[in-house]
Enzyme design. Structure first.
Site, short mmCIF file in Angstrom:
data_model
loop_
_atom_site.label_atom_id
_atom_site.label_comp_id
_atom_site.label_asym_id
_atom_site.label_seq_id
_atom_site.Cartn_x
_atom_site.Cartn_y
_atom_site.Cartn_z
N GLY A 14 -51.89 0.67 14.77
CA GLY A 14 -52.35 0.75 13.39
C GLY A 14 -53.33 -0.34 13.03
O GLY A 14 -53.78 -1.11 13.88
N ASP A 41 -40.15 4.38 18.47
CA ASP A 41 -39.82 4.98 17.18
C ASP A 41 -38.83 4.06 16.47
O ASP A 41 -37.65 4.00 16.82
CB ASP A 41 -39.21 6.36 17.39
N TYR A 130 -44.10 4.14 -2.61
CA TYR A 130 -44.56 3.23 -1.56
C TYR A 130 -44.03 1.82 -1.81
O TYR A 130 -43.41 1.20 -0.93
CB TYR A 130 -46.09 3.22 -1.50
N LYS A 134 -41.22 -0.31 0.47
CA LYS A 134 -41.53 -1.61 1.09
C LYS A 134 -40.62 -2.71 0.55
O LYS A 134 -40.19 -3.60 1.30
CB LYS A 134 -43.00 -1.97 0.85
#
Length: 300
Positions: A14, A41, A130, A134
């Site tokens: 990423g 994963d 989101y 987080k």
């Protein structure tokens, strides 16, 4: 010379993960285990335990997760799985082996109402799925693993992955007129600048620093999405003849998105300076460097 410090990076394909890998692999201080989402994963506790037992890293850096606010709003359960439950899985596994964890987080844990910006001690109040996911990930890490660094950042941009800068360049190749929000304020942060900070923190921890906890880091200078868009286009024009002729500022109420964004995403970074001596770098300088590198590798 002592053995290199082994770091295991999740989500290594990423934005932030790939930047950390590239910087760390060029630094003899580190030995790098780069695990993409396909290779590890993080929603599977057994797979995490297997990876840690196999590699026995000195530090784990968690860059995996669902990092699109709009996608999180569409699928909040998946956001919780990837951003919260995965962080809990990592914290438990790291705790069993006494491995410190570096957990990345976001300005979206705040509601954006403080125009002056946010310190680490300010109350969190996410506006959507989101930020909630987080923040839950942060809380798991704090509860389960004393040896942790939670590093919040804002407006991350990179030459890889799905991010504002690359979407902007793609749109600028297709449209003569573009629009950008001019009433949301924040501090853009280059993925390489963030990687620099993470590796600097690990070096100091490896030399005996005991400054565990939550920190903020972002690029220096407050701007708007409109201001950042203008800077990106100006930098890119040095390398590419873009179609866009004009960027028009618009109000956020006229630019509807699925997820609500904080009006102010300014993170105050005095704590990371005091604890580790890490100063903010100007995002404009980092943008120039990243754009240069991007056009050095992209085929138009």
């Amino acid at each position: 010379m002592s053995d290199p410090v082994k770091i295991l990076i999740t989500g290594a394909d990423g934005q932030s993960g790939s930047a950390i890998v590239r910087l760390a692999e060029a630094d003899a201080f580190f030995s790098v285990v780069a695990l993409s989402r396909k290779l590890l994963d993080v929603t599977q506790p057994a797979k995490i335990v297997e990876a840690l037992d196999k590699h026995l890293p000195d530090y784990v850096i968690n860059c995996a997760g669902l990092n699109s606010a709009d996608r999180a709003e569409r699928d909040p359960q998946r956001a919780m799985l990837l951003n919260a439950e995965a962080a809990r899985n990592l914290a438990v596994a790291c705790g069993d082996l006494s491995i410190p964890l570096i957990q990345l987080s976001t300005d979206y844990v705040f509601d954006g109402h403080y125009a002056s910006g946010y310190t680490e001690e300010d109350d969190t109040r996410p506006l959507g799925a989101y930020g909630e996911s987080k923040l839950s990930g942060e809380e798991y890490v704090r509860q389960l693993l004393p040896q942790h660094i939670i590093l919040r950042t804002s407006w991350l941009f990179s030459d890889r992955g799905d991010n504002f800068m690359l979407r902007l360049l793609s749109e600028a190749r297709e449209h003569a007129l573009m629009y950008a929000v001019d009433d949301r304020r924040g501090c853009p942060t280059s993925s390489f600048d963030l990687a620099r900070v993470i590796l600097a923190i690990i070096k100091q921890l490896s030399c005996g620093a005991e400054a565990w906890g939550t920190y903020h880091y972002c690029g220096a200078e407050v701007t708007t999405r409109y201001g950042f868009s203008e800077a990106v286009i100006a930098a890119a024009r040095q390398y590419e003849d873009l179609k866009v002729d004009s960027i028009q500022p618009v109000a956020s109420k006229d630019y509807v998105t699925e997820a609500q964004r904080p009006a102010t995403s300014v993170l105050k970074c005095g704590k990371v300076l005091n604890a580790f001596g890490i100063r903010q770098r100007p995002w404009r300088l980092e943008l120039q460097r990243l754009i240069r590198d991007y056009y050095g590798q992209v085929r138009l």
